[in-house]
Design an enzyme around this catalytic site. Sequence first.
Site, PDB file in Angstrom:
ATOM      1  N   GLU A   7       0.898  -1.241  -0.038  1.00  0.00           N
ATOM      2  CA  GLU A   7      -0.186   0.154   0.042  1.00  0.00           C
ATOM      3  C   GLU A   7       0.961   1.368  -0.116  1.00  0.00           C
ATOM      4  O   GLU A   7       1.581   1.357   0.981  1.00  0.00           O
ATOM      5  CB  GLU A   7      -0.931   0.079   1.067  1.00  0.00           C
ATOM      6  N   GLN A  23     -13.582   7.294   1.241  1.00  0.00           N
ATOM      7  CA  GLN A  23     -14.330   7.981  -0.034  1.00  0.00           C
ATOM      8  C   GLN A  23     -15.516   8.245  -0.049  1.00  0.00           C
ATOM      9  O   GLN A  23     -16.263   9.370  -0.705  1.00  0.00           O
ATOM     10  CB  GLN A  23     -13.778   7.392  -1.381  1.00  0.00           C
ATOM     11  N   CYS A  42     -19.423   3.586  -6.766  1.00  0.00           N
ATOM     12  CA  CYS A  42     -20.541   4.310  -6.052  1.00  0.00           C
ATOM     13  C   CYS A  42     -21.384   4.922  -7.128  1.00  0.00           C
ATOM     14  O   CYS A  42     -21.287   6.277  -7.398  1.00  0.00           O
ATOM     15  CB  CYS A  42     -20.002   5.217  -4.894  1.00  0.00           C
ATOM     16  N   ASP A  86     -13.690  -3.164  -5.953  1.00  0.00           N
ATOM     17  CA  ASP A  86     -13.842  -2.473  -7.547  1.00  0.00           C
ATOM     18  C   ASP A  86     -13.124  -2.918  -8.401  1.00  0.00           C
ATOM     19  O   ASP A  86     -13.324  -2.850  -9.715  1.00  0.00           O
ATOM     20  CB  ASP A  86     -13.560  -0.955  -7.207  1.00  0.00           C
ATOM     21  N   LYS A 142     -20.095  -1.296  -7.651  1.00  0.00           N
ATOM     22  CA  LYS A 142     -19.061  -1.050  -7.054  1.00  0.00           C
ATOM     23  C   LYS A 142     -19.266  -0.202  -5.822  1.00  0.00           C
ATOM     24  O   LYS A 142     -19.128   1.062  -5.971  1.00  0.00           O
ATOM     25  CB  LYS A 142     -17.798  -0.796  -7.971  1.00  0.00           C
ATOM     26  N   THR A 143     -19.381  -0.864  -4.633  1.00  0.00           N
ATOM     27  CA  THR A 143     -19.442  -0.049  -3.509  1.00  0.00           C
ATOM     28  C   THR A 143     -18.747  -0.675  -2.276  1.00  0.00           C
ATOM     29  O   THR A 143     -18.501  -1.903  -2.131  1.00  0.00           O
ATOM     30  CB  THR A 143     -20.996  -0.108  -3.008  1.00  0.00           C
ATOM     31  N   ALA A 144     -18.877   0.018  -1.109  1.00  0.00           N
ATOM     32  CA  ALA A 144     -18.012  -0.350   0.155  1.00  0.00           C
ATOM     33  C   ALA A 144     -19.230  -1.483   0.782  1.00  0.00           C
ATOM     34  O   ALA A 144     -18.538  -2.532   1.402  1.00  0.00           O
ATOM     35  CB  ALA A 144     -18.044   0.758   1.146  1.00  0.00           C
ATOM     36  N   ALA A 145     -20.414  -1.226   0.388  1.00  0.00           N
ATOM     37  CA  ALA A 145     -21.368  -2.428   1.010  1.00  0.00           C
ATOM     38  C   ALA A 145     -21.116  -3.850   0.226  1.00  0.00           C
ATOM     39  O   ALA A 145     -20.978  -4.900   0.872  1.00  0.00           O
ATOM     40  CB  ALA A 145     -22.740  -2.010   0.612  1.00  0.00           C
ATOM     41  N   CYS A 202     -26.739   1.041  -2.043  1.00  0.00           N
ATOM     42  CA  CYS A 202     -26.414   2.657  -2.378  1.00  0.00           C
ATOM     43  C   CYS A 202     -27.284   3.259  -1.526  1.00  0.00           C
ATOM     44  O   CYS A 202     -28.425   3.409  -1.707  1.00  0.00           O
ATOM     45  CB  CYS A 202     -26.541   2.647  -3.758  1.00  0.00           C
TER      46      CYS A 202
END
Length: 397
Positions: free
Chosen positions: A18, A26, A145, A282, A290-293, A325
């Site tokens: 990283e 984000q 998102c 993602d 494509k989401t954090a969920a 979302c």
Amino acid sequence: MAAKLSRKLGHGMLGLIEPYDNHVYQPMWTLVGGGLKQVEQSMRPQRSVIPRKCQWIQDKAVTFDPENNTVYTAKGHEVKYEYLIVAMGIQLNYKWIKGLPEAFKTDPAVCSNYSLPTVTKTFKAIQNFKEGNAIFTFPNTPVKCAGAPQKIMYMAEHHFRKSGKRDKANVMFNTSLGVIFGVKKYADKLLDVCKDRNINVNFKHNLIEIKPEKKEAVFEIIGSEPRETATFNYEMIHITPPMSAIDALRESPLADPESGYLNTNRETLQHKIYSNVFGIGDCTNIPTSKTAAAVAAQCGVLKHTIAAVMKGKDPKPKYDGYTSCPLITGYGSGVLAEFDFNGEPLETFPFNQARELRIMYHLKKDLMPPLYWHLLLRGLWDGPAVYRKMMHLGFSR
């Protein structure tokens, strides 16, 4: 995933490549653009979120050699692995739009919530708006998102109403898609919101050029033969950039030849060719939003997939495509979209989540940030599936 695996594997068994000093949440940038949060609230030192048992390799992966189980880094290091999880995110391609990124530097009315240098411009552009077209765009590529371009539009429209500018504002959503949202239940509601608030929706309009000196935005009309374009003047414009797989991934043997994203089994998250390679988030070609969920739900599956592969067994848990979302529709209201691979609603709460509700606004603004920092990053949150079953008395998937 680093937090989950480090607890099982212990010291010296896990490395994280990283490059960045700060970790950024984000999804909060929508709130920054709407004037609800400061950008500093979205960041924490990278070291503070990396598990203590995980070795941080502060470098950037630039080449993959899966035949020899090796990742090469920007600093010239060779990192050998037994198992590899690819979680590279997605690449922003502002440069695919003629006039960008230069227009961000020359025109205060050109903004975007999708990058750190530009997100702080958005609320200033909303505040400085006087009259004319306020344009919000959606590109002709997959994006992270996908609801975010609408969220900032609804907040801007609400701000114009609160500040007495609404009668002088022509709010426009110019999307390259043929629908406002991919799931009909929520699309119907969002179209009603746009109709009630006099927001003009222009389908199949893809931004291809910005002319800041003329305050003009040029869109191609998707599917037109011969190719047609439409030019709009703008008083402000929020741009969602075209996106793609990261170059290093797209040019590697790990990529799906068609999309460039990681070639991933959509149910197990295992690479389709290299059995010791896995993907999450993602960067994969998994056909869900494509989401954090989605990442949270994928974590719950991937931990079992990797455990099975390490034991020489076939993975059993299957990812159903769950993603979510939280669509803010104004200051104080929101719709929570949750759905699966088939675009079928997969709602957590035992009521219709397509209604505009204050609780969904606070879910996005006040609950999700601490959930991310304190649960997801610590490997303690695999999505709401367990709570969904409880709330539906066991009758939900």
